[in-house]
Design an enzyme around this catalytic site. Structure first.
Site, short mmCIF file in Angstrom:
data_model
loop_
_atom_site.label_atom_id
_atom_site.label_comp_id
_atom_site.label_asym_id
_atom_site.label_seq_id
_atom_site.Cartn_x
_atom_site.Cartn_y
_atom_site.Cartn_z
N ASP D 231 0.82 -1.23 0.00
CA ASP D 231 0.00 0.00 0.00
C ASP D 231 0.85 1.27 0.00
OD1 ASP D 231 -2.21 -1.61 0.04
OD2 ASP D 231 -2.59 -1.39 2.17
N GLU D 232 2.07 1.17 -0.47
CA GLU D 232 2.98 2.32 -0.43
C GLU D 232 3.53 2.69 -1.80
OE1 GLU D 232 3.72 4.39 1.85
OE2 GLU D 232 3.55 3.49 3.81
#
Lengths: 288, 288, 288, 288
Positions: D231-232
């Protein structure tokens, strides 16, 4: 989280006067119906009261008929019209389409997944193109071609199908035909159309081409009830999308599809959730 | 169109149970108060009921005291808290600022034109910069500088001013100081802060710089009640603005001002129009 | 982060043909101008090329005059019009207002804080109301009342002031007078008006009242160049705001102010940052 | 209006230095390629130049190979990476899904109608549920179940399929599995994931439930490249949707679907139209 029971929905409207809210809510309390959510509005200009209540009966022997009979007595003198929607109710929605399938495809998807809690007993089109899409969803598809000469006859068939399939709502999902005044009158208040402009801007044909020529920086879509005046029925909801100089008419046609289908879906949802009240040319919409 | 009288506003909340709506609306009808608009919500998870009613008394001898006394009897047993706001009431709002003036300027404009129906008895700042702006609007400006050593003392002065000016709401309009837990506790529920990010993203200092480094495509602002946990109080409303690669941190700082000030204004308006109910970490907002 | 030097801005437009981009960018490279950002568009329908370049000269002895002289040779044969804006340039903007001050107040705030990098040499109004606001900002305010009989004369005075103050852009910030065809012609392409509707919807007077009567669910504002056809000039940008049934015309008037002022500001910013190209009825806007 | 030929697209990026634009545009002019639209950006902080050109060759014997060979000479010394996309090119996109089908259904619709100009050679899922949907569109569906014990093996199969089907882009259309660092590394920069929150808010599992508990007033979706940090990865685009108190977590799950699917679609479109450049943690997106 377990599945949540849908609520009952009660709606009513009547001329403005003192006590309109009380006649509804007192009855709810006395008949042990638990109110989950409620909205009322009393229109100062049009002098009309509207109310919407989501509730859950607390008594096991709650009966729709008993509710209606008892409430009729209470509401006497208020000239009130009301409706009760059971949690199980699935409105029967007939869809009219032509060749564009973006709205139809969207509605079928939401129907299939239960996001749109309806029955679709029939799809009617003046073209054969979308039959296989209807078939995959198991929905009868009636191809009723139309020419200037056969318009009256075709509309008669359309009307017959609408009745025959016991339809509660008619949706014009980019149905590219101007309905006759007669059919408009028959559908007044229970047919929803999507027009691909921000009405009252760009009525009539090819609104995206009109929008391009005018050089607007926002295009939009309008979902409205059909009435006897083309593109003039009461507006339920509208959506917009920014555009810029690099988008030619054919781009607007393509890119407008997303806002059209979402706007139409929203209007249908508001309608079947009993959120919309028609007050002349305007609507009261108790949106969520 | 002649000037429209503002309505009375009644709000109440209490634990969920059958009859909560009825206790309010029956009383309204019996005391001849005309309901213009009403919204209620019963939170399933938090088991809490909220209601907001806009009404207009029909009796000339309507009295706030009498209303409250009579309603107190009715509401007994419901553990209900309620408030009545008269049409004339102008909440006294103290504003805290530092050097950024975009929020202050916006609030003063809306105050001056009557769009924001409040009194601003005092503006407090840890910097002298915005004094002339306050003066032009005829509002007392207190410059209370702060250093790490004088923080406790400065906060005591702030608190004293808030009390002395008989303040009903405190607004932190980009006040660039972290309040102490003690002051936060005192202001819990009646102070609104604007944070320049979409909380819970980018808490703490320099959120626009954080947002740039992370490469987000939307920045935003969050208006929330102050509570004892920094940037964690219940959210009232949030606004957003798209950004792209060409906007460096200093651009975000500048371009974020519009969404900050509108978001803060909206939150204040919701608060003073009695549209907000705090339910633990969450708020119910009966928006218009 | 230290203050960032503003860039030079070069814009040009000409009939479509091969090599238009190259004539610009080759020159930039050869004269050692560092390109920070560039956008070009070649309109297929209108057969017109537009380009905008932000750049920073690398040579200390960069001269505007030399640039223009040298580029003139290069561009010969392209029928190209171009402009160079220095980083220091502050366009002189004359503002026309009537009684509504929300747009004026917003522009003055952005002017005062440097967000809008302009001079405001004069404010002209047909009413005396906003003089003190102008004064606080140290800007000359000319009150030129108007009656049907004095319209021609008043417009002559307006025009004289615009010239006398050496104006580069005229902004009609809710100036509630219909300009004569003659004045429109004079201002064609360098005056920006804000109309409080989503044009082409609701042209003319009282658009919010029209919008209410029609029952639309979105209202908006349109910033456009003045041309010789009322409310028909090329659109620069548009903004919208959702509305619902509970908002009466007077609410729309009040709530529309935010979208009006932001839309007008945006249009002015686009204009002074040389982002707008007028192509007949349409505009190319290289937005950021 | 007749069908418009799609343009060729040229993109390039390299370290910042004088002359980057010129090396591209001069070549375009000299090789008689008509530029329709162009955007360039030189990132001040990351010192990286990006350019995107839409063009149409004017010579009948235009050849991709010749273009690339000739341009390679020109670009020597600029450390430039570039790509040329032919009008006919349809990227081969493998889609990974689990049980939620709203994103898949949307992509398949846009694929079927040509709005998304791609091939979908394969759909891979850890569940059997969506096979019939794939079948109706005539696309091979591989059901590769996964357990904690078989994760490595399943991922090896996934990777093998991606290679075998000659995939150019991988789309995680609500694929509810955390990819291993190894697979993330392999997909770095050419796999797009949709996360149902406004990252960096609400990373990880059940973001809508987190959003409800926090009481935010906006929920959103983030389309980003997969990299080796969950999620980065670099964000391509984000979308939002307002929510209010009456929407419980299960409502957010349902109502978030529209913004998820549109956001994912937009990111894919930007990617295949070569509008996205990855600069470390950030992206440059030349949106239209």
């Amino acid at each position: 989280m377990t599945a949540i029971l849908k609520p009952w929905i009660f709606t009513a409207h009547c001329p403005s006067r003192l006590g309109t809210v009380d006649v509804v809510t007192r009855f709810m309390a006395e008949t042990r119906n638990y109110v989950l959510e409620m909205q009322s509005f009393d229109d100062r200009e049009l002098e009309r009261f509207c109310i919407r209540v989501e509730f859950r009966p607390q008594d096991d022997n709650f009966s729709e008929a008993a509710f209606n009979a008892a409430f009729a007595e209470r509401a006497a003198g208020f000239d009130m019209e009301w409706q009760l929607r059971t949690p199980e109710h699935k409105p029967r929605v007939a869809i009219l389409v032509s060749k564009y399938d973006h709205c139809l495809n969207d509605l079928l998807y939401r129907f299939r997944t239960g996001q749109l809690n309806i029955e679709i007993p029939v799809i009617i089109s003046n073209h054969p193109d979308l039959e296989s899409l209807a078939q995959w969803h198991g929905i009868p598809y009636h191809h009723l071609p139309i020419t200037p000469d056969t318009k009256a006859e075709q509309e008669a068939q359309v009307w017959k199908l609408i009745q025959q399939y016991d339809t509660e709502l008619v949706v014009l999902a980019r149905y590219m035909q101007v309905l006759s005044p007669d059919l408009c009158r028959k559908l007044d208040g229970w047919a929803i159309n999507i027009h691909h402009s921000l009405l009252p801007g760009f009525k009539g044909a090819k609104p995206y081409h009109q929008a391009w020529a005018k050089g607007v920086k926002l295009v939009g879509a309008t979902a409205h009830y059909v009435n006897n005046d083309l593109d003039e029925g009461p507006i339920i909801t509208q959506g917009i999308q920014p555009v810029d100089h690099a988008q030619y008419p054919e781009d607007l046609v393509e890119k407008g599809q997303d806002i059209e289908r979402v706007t139409l879906f929203k209007a249908i949802r508001y309608h079947i959730e009993k959120r919309v009240f028609v007050l002349g040319q305007r609507t009261v919409v108790f949106a969520d």
